[in-house]
Design a protein around this motif. Structure first.
Motif, short mmCIF file in Angstrom:
data_model
loop_
_atom_site.label_atom_id
_atom_site.label_comp_id
_atom_site.label_asym_id
_atom_site.label_seq_id
_atom_site.Cartn_x
_atom_site.Cartn_y
_atom_site.Cartn_z
N PRO A 69 -53.12 -7.94 40.04
CA PRO A 69 -51.73 -8.38 40.18
C PRO A 69 -51.60 -9.17 41.36
CG PRO A 69 -51.53 -5.99 40.38
CD PRO A 69 -53.10 -6.32 40.29
N ILE A 70 -50.73 -10.08 41.36
CA ILE A 70 -50.10 -10.88 42.54
C ILE A 70 -49.74 -9.82 43.71
CG2 ILE A 70 -48.62 -12.53 43.47
CD1 ILE A 70 -48.90 -13.92 40.69
N ALA A 71 -50.16 -9.91 44.77
CA ALA A 71 -49.83 -9.01 45.67
C ALA A 71 -48.40 -9.17 46.38
CB ALA A 71 -50.83 -8.97 46.91
N PRO A 72 -47.59 -8.30 46.56
CA PRO A 72 -46.33 -8.47 47.12
C PRO A 72 -46.48 -9.26 48.49
CG PRO A 72 -46.77 -6.26 47.42
CD PRO A 72 -47.96 -6.92 46.56
N ILE A 73 -45.60 -9.69 49.05
CA ILE A 73 -45.58 -10.29 50.38
C ILE A 73 -45.69 -9.16 51.44
CG2 ILE A 73 -44.26 -11.45 52.15
CD1 ILE A 73 -42.93 -13.17 49.78
N PRO A 74 -46.82 -9.30 52.22
CA PRO A 74 -47.29 -8.17 53.04
C PRO A 74 -46.21 -7.84 54.37
CG PRO A 74 -48.76 -9.91 53.60
CD PRO A 74 -47.84 -10.34 52.40
N PRO A 75 -45.74 -6.79 54.55
CA PRO A 75 -44.86 -6.58 55.58
C PRO A 75 -45.56 -6.82 56.86
CG PRO A 75 -45.74 -4.64 55.08
CD PRO A 75 -46.36 -5.51 54.13
N ILE A 76 -44.65 -7.12 57.84
CA ILE A 76 -45.16 -7.65 59.46
C ILE A 76 -45.97 -6.35 59.72
CG2 ILE A 76 -44.39 -7.88 61.65
CD1 ILE A 76 -41.99 -9.25 60.62
N PRO A 77 -47.13 -6.46 60.51
CA PRO A 77 -48.04 -5.42 60.75
C PRO A 77 -47.44 -4.47 61.96
CG PRO A 77 -49.24 -7.39 60.56
CD PRO A 77 -48.02 -7.77 60.27
N SER A 78 -47.25 -3.41 61.77
CA SER A 78 -46.68 -2.45 62.76
C SER A 78 -47.80 -1.92 63.66
CB SER A 78 -46.17 -1.29 62.10
OG SER A 78 -45.85 -0.20 62.77
N LEU A 79 -47.14 -1.64 64.92
CA LEU A 79 -48.10 -1.32 65.93
C LEU A 79 -48.27 0.51 66.03
CD1 LEU A 79 -47.38 -3.53 68.94
CD2 LEU A 79 -49.32 -3.51 67.53
N THR A 80 -47.62 1.07 64.79
CA THR A 80 -47.70 2.38 64.68
C THR A 80 -48.59 2.87 63.69
OG1 THR A 80 -45.88 2.46 63.16
CG2 THR A 80 -45.26 2.49 65.47
N TRP A 81 -48.88 4.27 63.58
CA TRP A 81 -49.85 4.63 62.61
C TRP A 81 -48.97 5.38 61.54
CZ3 TRP A 81 -54.75 4.49 62.37
CH2 TRP A 81 -55.39 4.11 63.70
N SER A 82 -49.61 5.36 60.21
CA SER A 82 -48.79 5.70 58.96
C SER A 82 -48.95 7.21 59.09
CB SER A 82 -49.47 5.16 57.86
OG SER A 82 -48.93 5.60 56.67
N GLY A 83 -47.84 7.84 58.42
CA GLY A 83 -48.03 9.44 58.28
C GLY A 83 -48.96 9.55 56.82
N GLN A 84 -49.32 8.48 56.22
CA GLN A 84 -49.93 8.58 55.04
C GLN A 84 -51.65 8.89 55.27
OE1 GLN A 84 -50.31 4.83 52.73
NE2 GLN A 84 -49.74 6.38 50.78
N ALA A 85 -52.14 9.72 54.56
CA ALA A 85 -53.65 10.11 54.83
C ALA A 85 -54.15 9.09 53.87
CB ALA A 85 -53.73 11.54 54.58
N TRP A 86 -55.72 8.94 54.50
CA TRP A 86 -56.58 8.06 53.63
C TRP A 86 -56.55 8.40 52.19
CZ3 TRP A 86 -58.68 3.80 54.10
CH2 TRP A 86 -59.74 3.32 53.57
N ASP A 87 -56.62 9.77 51.79
CA ASP A 87 -56.79 10.00 50.38
C ASP A 87 -55.70 9.52 49.83
OD1 ASP A 87 -59.27 10.77 50.30
OD2 ASP A 87 -59.12 12.79 50.95
N GLU A 88 -54.56 9.86 50.30
CA GLU A 88 -53.05 9.63 49.70
C GLU A 88 -53.10 7.89 49.55
OE1 GLU A 88 -50.11 13.00 51.48
OE2 GLU A 88 -50.63 11.25 53.01
N PHE A 89 -53.48 7.23 50.66
CA PHE A 89 -53.56 5.58 50.61
C PHE A 89 -54.51 5.29 49.57
CE2 PHE A 89 -55.96 1.84 51.87
CZ PHE A 89 -54.72 0.92 52.02
N LEU A 90 -55.53 6.05 49.26
CA LEU A 90 -56.62 5.36 48.07
C LEU A 90 -55.91 5.94 46.74
CD1 LEU A 90 -60.14 6.05 49.79
CD2 LEU A 90 -58.99 4.10 49.50
N ALA A 91 -54.93 6.94 46.68
CA ALA A 91 -54.74 7.49 45.40
C ALA A 91 -53.46 6.45 45.12
CB ALA A 91 -54.02 8.63 45.37
N GLY A 92 -52.99 5.56 46.02
CA GLY A 92 -51.76 4.63 45.58
C GLY A 92 -50.50 5.65 45.43
#
Length: 117
Positions: free
Chosen positions: A94-117
């Motif tokens: 699908p058409i990707a949303p407009i990406p947010p401004i890249p942050s200089l912080t780490w996400s609380g989301q783990a890699w597996d959570e990221f890949l799971a959507g």
């Protein structure tokens, strides 16, 4: 294949051209014009300047020489890369949303959570 590291510097997956593999050598996502999608065509986040970023622009993982993000740790020596499988045919994303401004912080989301959507 390029190793993908988490915020602790551990190898958590691989990047083979535009295909994202997990540590078990399964094709989990693909990159299309900087947007990361699952093979179910779900938008997961972005890949920019060597950082995988969540939907809020926070870094989830990185590859060597990543820039324009949070400080990266010293990485562990990655294991020998596996032989990449033949990836599935990616769906039309699908058409990707407009990406947010890249942050200089780490996400609380783990890699597996990221890949799971």
């Amino acid at each position: 294949m390029t190793p993908v590291f988490d915020r602790g510097g551990r190898t958590i997956g691989w990047l083979n051209d535009s295909v994202v593999l997990d540590r078990s050598n399964r094709c989990r996502a693909f990159i299309n014009n900087g947007a990361v999608y699952s093979y179910q065509a779900r938008y997961l986040g972005t890949f920019d300047s060597g950082f995988f970023r969540d939907k809020h622009g926070r870094a989830v993982a990185f590859v060597q020489n990543a820039s324009n993000g949070p400080l990266t740790p010293i990485t562990q020596i990655p294991p020998i890369p596996p032989i990449p499988p033949i990836p599935p045919i990616p769906p039309i994303p699908p058409i990707a949303p407009i990406p947010p401004i890249p942050s200089l912080t780490w996400s609380g989301q783990a890699w597996d959570e990221f890949l799971a959507g």
